[in-house]
Design an enzyme around this catalytic site. Structure first.
Site, PDB file in Angstrom:
ATOM      1  N   ASN A 135       1.238  -0.171  -4.117  1.00  0.00           N
ATOM      2  CA  ASN A 135       2.580   0.309  -4.493  1.00  0.00           C
ATOM      3  C   ASN A 135       2.709   0.659  -5.971  1.00  0.00           C
ATOM      4  OD1 ASN A 135       2.423  -2.455  -4.968  1.00  0.00           O
ATOM      5  ND2 ASN A 135       4.640  -2.691  -4.883  1.00  0.00           N
ATOM      6  N   THR A 213       2.322 -11.530   1.156  1.00  0.00           N
ATOM      7  CA  THR A 213       2.282 -12.989   1.197  1.00  0.00           C
ATOM      8  C   THR A 213       1.190 -13.456   2.164  1.00  0.00           C
ATOM      9  OG1 THR A 213       4.589 -13.178   0.544  1.00  0.00           O
ATOM     10  CG2 THR A 213       3.672 -15.040   1.750  1.00  0.00           C
ATOM     11  N   GLU A 233       0.870 -12.751  -6.833  1.00  0.00           N
ATOM     12  CA  GLU A 233       2.152 -12.046  -6.928  1.00  0.00           C
ATOM     13  C   GLU A 233       2.382 -11.427  -5.563  1.00  0.00           C
ATOM     14  OE1 GLU A 233       4.022 -12.361  -9.384  1.00  0.00           O
ATOM     15  OE2 GLU A 233       2.800 -12.670 -11.170  1.00  0.00           O
ATOM     16  N   CYS A 267       8.000  -4.731  -4.947  1.00  0.00           N
ATOM     17  CA  CYS A 267       8.172  -6.158  -4.627  1.00  0.00           C
ATOM     18  C   CYS A 267       9.492  -6.679  -5.191  1.00  0.00           C
ATOM     19  CB  CYS A 267       7.009  -6.947  -5.177  1.00  0.00           C
ATOM     20  SG  CYS A 267       6.715  -6.587  -6.900  1.00  0.00           S
ATOM     21  N   GLU A 440       2.443 -13.480 -14.750  1.00  0.00           N
ATOM     22  CA  GLU A 440       1.724 -12.401 -15.423  1.00  0.00           C
ATOM     23  C   GLU A 440       2.551 -11.948 -16.614  1.00  0.00           C
ATOM     24  OE1 GLU A 440       1.007  -9.835 -11.782  1.00  0.00           O
ATOM     25  OE2 GLU A 440      -1.017 -10.129 -12.577  1.00  0.00           O
TER      26      GLU A 440
HETATM   27  P1  NAD Z   1      -1.975  -6.226   1.081  1.00  0.00           P
HETATM   28  O1  NAD Z   1      -1.827  -7.686   0.964  1.00  0.00           O
HETATM   29  O2  NAD Z   1      -2.229  -5.651   2.413  1.00  0.00           O
HETATM   30  O3  NAD Z   1      -3.177  -5.718   0.158  1.00  0.00           O
HETATM   31  C1  NAD Z   1      -3.236  -5.984  -1.220  1.00  0.00           C
HETATM   32  C2  NAD Z   1      -4.662  -5.893  -1.682  1.00  0.00           C
HETATM   33  O4  NAD Z   1      -5.429  -6.940  -1.069  1.00  0.00           O
HETATM   34  C3  NAD Z   1      -5.369  -4.595  -1.298  1.00  0.00           C
HETATM   35  O5  NAD Z   1      -6.217  -4.199  -2.345  1.00  0.00           O
HETATM   36  C4  NAD Z   1      -6.175  -5.010  -0.084  1.00  0.00           C
HETATM   37  O6  NAD Z   1      -7.310  -4.212   0.130  1.00  0.00           O
HETATM   38  C5  NAD Z   1      -6.571  -6.414  -0.451  1.00  0.00           C
HETATM   39  N1  NAD Z   1      -6.933  -7.278   0.685  1.00  0.00           N
HETATM   40  C6  NAD Z   1      -6.542  -7.158   1.977  1.00  0.00           C
HETATM   41  N2  NAD Z   1      -7.117  -8.127   2.735  1.00  0.00           N
HETATM   42  C7  NAD Z   1      -7.860  -8.872   1.902  1.00  0.00           C
HETATM   43  C8  NAD Z   1      -8.676 -10.039   2.076  1.00  0.00           C
HETATM   44  N3  NAD Z   1      -8.830 -10.619   3.269  1.00  0.00           N
HETATM   45  N4  NAD Z   1      -9.298 -10.568   0.996  1.00  0.00           N
HETATM   46  C9  NAD Z   1      -9.127 -10.014  -0.226  1.00  0.00           C
HETATM   47  N5  NAD Z   1      -8.391  -8.907  -0.450  1.00  0.00           N
HETATM   48  C10 NAD Z   1      -7.745  -8.352   0.594  1.00  0.00           C
HETATM   49  O7  NAD Z   1      -0.668  -5.633   0.397  1.00  0.00           O
HETATM   50  P2  NAD Z   1      -0.233  -4.111   0.243  1.00  0.00           P
HETATM   51  O8  NAD Z   1       0.255  -3.668   1.576  1.00  0.00           O
HETATM   52  O9  NAD Z   1      -1.300  -3.330  -0.452  1.00  0.00           O
HETATM   53  O10 NAD Z   1       0.961  -4.249  -0.800  1.00  0.00           O
HETATM   54  C11 NAD Z   1       2.253  -4.491  -0.426  1.00  0.00           C
HETATM   55  C12 NAD Z   1       2.636  -5.931  -0.691  1.00  0.00           C
HETATM   56  O11 NAD Z   1       2.415  -6.292  -2.039  1.00  0.00           O
HETATM   57  C13 NAD Z   1       4.104  -6.214  -0.457  1.00  0.00           C
HETATM   58  O12 NAD Z   1       4.284  -7.374   0.286  1.00  0.00           O
HETATM   59  C14 NAD Z   1       4.674  -6.410  -1.865  1.00  0.00           C
HETATM   60  O13 NAD Z   1       5.820  -7.171  -1.945  1.00  0.00           O
HETATM   61  C15 NAD Z   1       3.529  -7.005  -2.565  1.00  0.00           C
HETATM   62  N6  NAD Z   1       3.652  -6.806  -4.007  1.00  0.00           N
HETATM   63  C16 NAD Z   1       3.985  -7.861  -4.803  1.00  0.00           C
HETATM   64  C17 NAD Z   1       4.124  -7.705  -6.167  1.00  0.00           C
HETATM   65  C18 NAD Z   1       4.468  -8.845  -7.061  1.00  0.00           C
HETATM   66  O14 NAD Z   1       4.239  -8.743  -8.236  1.00  0.00           O
HETATM   67  N7  NAD Z   1       4.975  -9.938  -6.569  1.00  0.00           N
HETATM   68  C19 NAD Z   1       3.908  -6.457  -6.734  1.00  0.00           C
HETATM   69  C20 NAD Z   1       3.577  -5.407  -5.892  1.00  0.00           C
HETATM   70  C21 NAD Z   1       3.435  -5.606  -4.531  1.00  0.00           C
END
Ligand code: NAD
Length: 461
Positions: A135, A213, A233, A267, A440
């Site tokens: 995102n 999450t 995060e 997020c 962060e």
């Molecule tokens: P996601 O959890 O599907 O993926 C995030 C990253 O993790 C990607 O690079 C993905 O390839 C990797 N990943 C997936 N499975 C993994 C595993 N088993 N081991 C290690 N890495 C793995 O999330 P997304 O769909 O890319 O992003 C959207 C989510 O991120 C939303 O829930 C959003 O709220 C959250 N988000 C949070 C913040 C924050 O700062 N709190 C900021 C941005 C996004």
């Protein structure tokens, strides 16, 4: 599983055309990059602090010279509006500039003790694995790698499968700026391959993860095997609380961007609006006018407010919250969006039937906002806190005492009063409850990338 030789087609979310085909790293390449990073880290940590700072500043300058290129890449590869994408590229530069001052300011303490002198050092961890979601590909990468490098670590960074382009480019710019080879390695690939290897590889001493999450929980479980450090995060379901004594016009005018910015894929999106009952109807009238003004158009257009969603899959997830055949929600009003090719979805304002509705409880991660009334301060705080998340939120009121009481009452890491801004690179950012672990940005991030070492020197003969 190895995915060596595999590739991923990055699509332009506004047109569905392939922008670039990116080779995916497998386990062997990941292992090799971690080994190289570990070797590079030793020399990096041994550099004079001022020299480390100078190299980070040089990278900030190189990023600055490529702002337009990086922004254009994010417009095409992630569908971000050009205005947002420029902010994001500048944020990378600014985060680097901010942490370039850190190597010379990583102060320890001198603690009074008997029989000698006691001092503490902030030691680097070694290799840090940064895992980035789709995102905000640029800022979230920088929030990990800039403080990690400043503290003397090496970084292996995995961008999201959908959005690797800007991270790969920043990796190239790091070499151009003179950062040692292997110190910041950008490894596009699958989460279950590259990301998972960061978790299991013993030379990766810390995971800095941003994403869902669910995956965050998985990473935390995996990290337990090696007592690996984690910063998480995660998701959010933030509340935008509007009191009757607020500047209602301003609160309503700003509410759309607080949730529809980046097409709601944020997020910190204020995806629950809570309005005090006495001004609820007036607020909704004003909100409708504001939503009609949101320009959802080709994100490359200079005055675009919102672009498409990231993917067809994300659009069907978002749609399922609104057009669920079994439990349809009441759509109050909608903005507009282009039809035809591209992953478009219009800004949508809904009225949940109760606080148990899925659209009120779960993170939509799209341009959908739910509105409910509240009665008084206690009711507002209770409704805002009735969630497993706790990332962000806004409070609109002219009463300073109430602003502070409600800010202290809402269980979230980043709150703003009469504003919807959550992120400043100089201040800490992170979540309460299931929105995350650790902080962060700001001064706090350096603690997340160092270990405190205590040394006692005897002075008695
Ligand atoms: P996601 O959890 O599907 O993926 C995030 C990253 O993790 C990607 O690079 C993905 O390839 C990797 N990943 C997936 N499975 C993994 C595993 N088993 N081991 C290690 N890495 C793995 O999330 P997304 O769909 O890319 O992003 C959207 C989510 O991120 C939303 O829930 C959003 O709220 C959250 N988000 C949070 C913040 C924050 O700062 N709190 C900021 C941005 C996004």
């Amino acid at each position: 599983m190895s995915t060596e030789g595999a590739t991923y087609d990055v699509l332009d979310p506004a047109t569905e055309e392939v922008v670039r085909t990116v080779p995916q790293c497998g386990v062997e390449e990941t292992d090799a990059a971690i080994q190289r990073a570990a070797a590079a880290q030793v020399g990096w940590a041994a550099l004079a602090p001022a020299d480390r700072g100078r190299l980070l500043l040089r990278l900030a300058d190189v990023v600055d010279a490529h702002l337009e290129e990086l922004a254009a890449l994010e417009v095409r590869g992630a569908g971000h509006t050009i205005g947002n994408a420029r902010w994001e590229a500048r944020n990378v530069r600014d985060v680097l500039t901010y942490y370039a001052a850190a190597p010379e300011r990583l102060f320890g303490r001198q603690i009074p003790v008997a029989g000698g002198v006691d001092v503490t050092f902030k030691e680097p961890l070694g290799v840090v694995g940064v895992i980035v979601p789709w995102n905000f590909p640029m800022p979230i990468a920088a929030w990990g790698f800039a403080p990690a490098l400043a503290a003397g670590n090496a970084v292996v960074l995995k961008p999201a499968e959908l959005t690797p382009l800007t991270a790969v480019r920043i990796g190239e710019l790091a070499l151009e700026a003179g950062l040692p080879e292997g110190l910041l390695a950008v490894l596009p690939g699958r989460g279950s391959v590259v990301g998972q290897r960061f978790v299991t590889h013993p030379l990766v001493r810390k995971i800095c993860f941003t994403g869902s999450t669910q995956v965050g929980q998985q990473i935390m479980r995996g990290a337990a095997d090696q007592v690996k450090r984690v910063t998480l995060e995660l998701g959010g379901k933030s509340a935008n609380i509007v009191f009757a004594d607020a500047d209602i016009e301003r609160a309503a005018a700003r509410a759309p961007s607080a949730v529809f910015d980046n097409a709601g894929q944020d997020c910190c999106a204020r995806s629950r609006i809570l309005v005090q009952r006495s001004v609820h109807d007036r607020f909704l009238e004003l909100l409708e006018q504001a939503v009609q003004r949101v320009r959802v158009v080709n994100p490359a257009e200079e005055d675009a407010d919102m672009g498409p969603l990231i993917s067809a899959g994300q659009r069907s997830t978002v749609r399922s919250f609104v057009e669920d055949a079994e439990a349809p929600v009441d759509v109050l009003f909608r903005g507009t969006a282009p039809s035809g090719r591209g992953f478009w979805y219009p800004p949508t304002v809904v009225r949940p039937t109760s606080v148990q509705d899925r659209v009120w409880r779960e993170e939509v991660f799209g341009p959908v906002v739910a509105v409910l009334p509240f009665d008084d301060e206690a009711d507002a705080i209770a409704k805002a806190n009735d969630t497993s998340y706790g990332l962000s939120g806004s409070i609109w009121t002219r009463d300073v005492g109430r602003a502070l009481r409600v800010s202290r009452g809402v269980q979230a890491g980043n709150l703003s009063v009469n504003s919807n801004s959550s992120v400043r690179y100089a201040t800490p950012f992170g979540g309460f409850k299931q929105s995350g672990l650790g902080r962060e940005l700001g001064p706090d991030a350096l603690d997340a990338f160092t270990e405190v070492k205590n040394v006692f020197l005897a002075t008695q003969e």
